[in-house]
Design a protein around this motif. Structure first.
Motif, PDB file in Angstrom:
ATOM      1  N   GLY A  29       1.004  -1.208  -0.016  1.00  0.00           N
ATOM      2  CA  GLY A  29      -0.109   0.047   0.126  1.00  0.00           C
ATOM      3  C   GLY A  29       0.882   1.341   0.013  1.00  0.00           C
ATOM      4  N   HIS A  76       4.049   1.661  -1.520  1.00  0.00           N
ATOM      5  CA  HIS A  76       4.375   1.588  -2.804  1.00  0.00           C
ATOM      6  C   HIS A  76       3.563   2.411  -3.726  1.00  0.00           C
ATOM      7  CE1 HIS A  76       5.754   0.391  -6.723  1.00  0.00           C
ATOM      8  NE2 HIS A  76       7.079   0.570  -6.304  1.00  0.00           N
ATOM      9  N   LEU A  77       2.335   2.033  -3.371  1.00  0.00           N
ATOM     10  CA  LEU A  77       1.195   2.930  -4.027  1.00  0.00           C
ATOM     11  C   LEU A  77       0.974   4.180  -3.908  1.00  0.00           C
ATOM     12  CD1 LEU A  77      -1.184   3.110  -6.176  1.00  0.00           C
ATOM     13  CD2 LEU A  77      -2.715   2.022  -4.434  1.00  0.00           C
ATOM     14  N   ALA A 120       4.098   6.562  -4.682  1.00  0.00           N
ATOM     15  CA  ALA A 120       3.900   7.041  -6.220  1.00  0.00           C
ATOM     16  C   ALA A 120       2.778   7.943  -6.493  1.00  0.00           C
ATOM     17  CB  ALA A 120       3.557   5.778  -7.095  1.00  0.00           C
TER      18      ALA A 120
END
Lengths: 147, 381
Positions: free
Chosen positions: A42, A44-45, A48
């Motif tokens: 979660g 990493h998302l 980004a």
């Protein structure tokens, strides 16, 4: 050659998981200071989406299986079984439909509590042992740890 | 998912019931990783055996299960009561249960409402004027010292009165439930109006002289009683209907008899604004008296109470009354002063007649309206 591990200890062990350490790891990755960084899917998302990581500029090397990110552990349940049981029932009784407790679940990033599980941690255990973070008695042995 | 695809997934899930399945497909190599993290945070389950399949969780429905629609956005959506638990939510919004309660006490429509509130607010918003350009500040004029002194004294008196008229609605704004949006908006324009009045009266007072006039303790005592009235409707009576109502006569008098263009202009502009304030207070009280005729007893008591509180004070200071006579005289001569004196007596009769007329519209019989008007403060506001 054994890869060196650089830890990003931000609030670890003080108030549960802390996104700050993973964000610092992501920034170090982007700056070329480290070759890879560990984070939950979660985040990493999230990194980004918020621009900490450039979308599409990183790739996922490997993933562990799922494990519970938060566990309540009672050290001597035999001594205060009633209190532990009551605590468990209170947690499991928290209903996301209840406006009084919903903000608390939201803060914890949960929709409900589930019965405790100890499965899924073997990789984490191996990593902690491998980096000698704790000694055999469970005492902290990492000299540079600054929570 | 890094570029907003969660909206597409959410949109598709919105049409499903908890437990229903949704197959998600995409080309991003991180789709499975990100979808898993996103779904877990929202209480959905991701099944990734054969393709990516989301099982919708109950959380979204649970969040809104006790939500309430807070009336409607238009005036026809105004409800009789507005719970403090709605907080600052927009009228007409779907309000999630929970969250902090609002610390307001005027939470019933009839305590603040009038059906003309939306129209009066719209009028007020359209009628805001710019003090810098609406008045011919550079218009040349020279008045005899006595006449200029009288204008300065009257302006000095007006400033403190307008300050009171600013404070009273400002204190109520934070007490009215925002569900009664048009009332809050109107009160906000009233505060802005009075702020401009304070500015232009100050500017006119200081236009030719460095020093302002005097401020009497009796006048300030009278204004203080306005600030002390904590009931919205009673304050509407004392300030808007009786006080600003009386000021309509005063400002109209000044617009007619002031000796210079600037004074006439500032009074004309203030008069237009004050007429709106009176209209609001009057129509609000007519609304309240219609739904609760017993309010008249409390209105009567409020006037009597204020009169008793001021019984031992001077009321309007002599300097102000004299200044009005000199201002209306327009010249420093016995016939001029006599004319001014007559005009001010007529002004006071006009003020009294206006108060009686407004009290009559609130249902007070003529004799009672006359008695109550006579109890109104000698300070006019």
């Amino acid at each position: 050659m054994t890869p060196a591990v650089r830890r990003f200890d931000v609030g670890v062990g003080l108030h549960g998981d802390h996104v700050g350490g993973e964000r610092a790891a992501a920034k170090a990755l982007l700056a070329g200071e480290v070759d890879a960084a560990c984070m939950v899917d979660g985040n990493h998302l999230l990194f980004a989406q918020e621009g900490t990581l450039v979308a599409g500029a990183t790739r996922v090397l490997a993933q562990t299986g799922s494990y519970d990110h938060c566990n309540m552990t009672a050290l001597d349940p035999g001594r205060s079984h009633t209190a532990v049981d009551r605590f468990r029932r209170l947690l499991l009784g928290m209903d996301y439909g209840d406006p009084a407790v919903r903000p608390l679940l939201d803060l914890e990033g949960l929709k409900r509590w589930r019965d405790g599980r100890v499965s899924g941690y073997h990789l984490l255990e191996a990593a902690v042992d491998g980096s000698a973070f704790y000694d055999r008695k469970g005492a902290l042995s990492a000299a540079d740890y600054r929570p | 998912m890094e570029q907003g695809a969660h909206l597409l997934v959410d949109n598709a899930l919105a049409r499903l019931a908890p437990g229903d399945r949704l197959t998600v497909a995409g080309r991003d190599p991180h789709l499975a990783v990100h979808l898993a993290g996103w779904a877990r945070a929202r209480g959905h389950v991701l099944e990734a055996d054969d393709g990516l399949v989301l099982v919708k969780g109950p959380a979204a429905g649970q969040r809104w299960q006790d939500s309430v629609r807070a009336g409607g956005p238009g005036a026809d959506g105004v409800l009789a009561r507005a719970p403090v638990s709605w907080g600052l939510a927009a009228r007409g919004a779907l309000v999630e249960a929970g969250g902090p309660s609002l610390a307001v006490d005027l939470t019933e429509r009839d305590l603040v409402w009038t059906d003309v509130a939306p129209r009066l607010y719209a009028q007020a918003a359209a009628s805001q004027w710019d003090p810098a350009t609406a008045i011919a500040w550079n218009e040349p004029f020279e008045l005899p010292p006595e006449i200029e002194g009288a204008v300065v004294q009257v302006m000095t008196y007006l400033i403190e009165n307008e300050q009171a008229a600013l404070d009273v609605p400002a204190r109520f704004i934070g007490r009215v439930h925002p569900h009664y949006r048009e009332v809050v908006q109107f009160l906000a324009t009233q505060v802005a109006d009075e702020a401009r009045h304070v500015e232009v009266f100050t500017r006119r007072a200081a236009l030719r002289r460095r020093e302002l006039g005097t401020s009497g303790a009796g006048g300030r005592a009278s204004l203080q009683t306005l600030l002390q009235e904590t009931d919205f409707s009673l304050a509407s009576l004392l300030l808007s209907v009786l006080g600003e109502g009386t000021f309509l006569s005063l400002l109209s008098f000044l617009e007619r008899h002031a000796p210079d263009t600037v004074t006439r202009q500032v009074c004309r502009l203030a008069l237009q604004d004050e007429a709106r304030h009176v209209a609001y207070g009057q129509s609000h009280l007519e609304h309240r008296v219609a739904v609760d005729p017993s309010l008249r007893d409390r209105l009567r008591s409020a006037v009597e109470r204020r009169h008793d509180a001021l019984a031992d004070t001077a009321g309007l200071q002599t300097e102000v009354l004299d200044a009005l006579i000199v201002l209306a005289a327009g010249e420093w001569s016995p016939p001029g002063i006599a004319r001014g004196f007559g005009l001010v007596r007529a002004l006071q009769a006009d003020m009294d007649e206006g108060r009686q007329r407004r009290l009559g519209r609130l249902g007070f019989p003529a004799d009672e309206a006359a008695a109550l008007s006579a109890l109104h403060t000698r300070n006019f506001m």
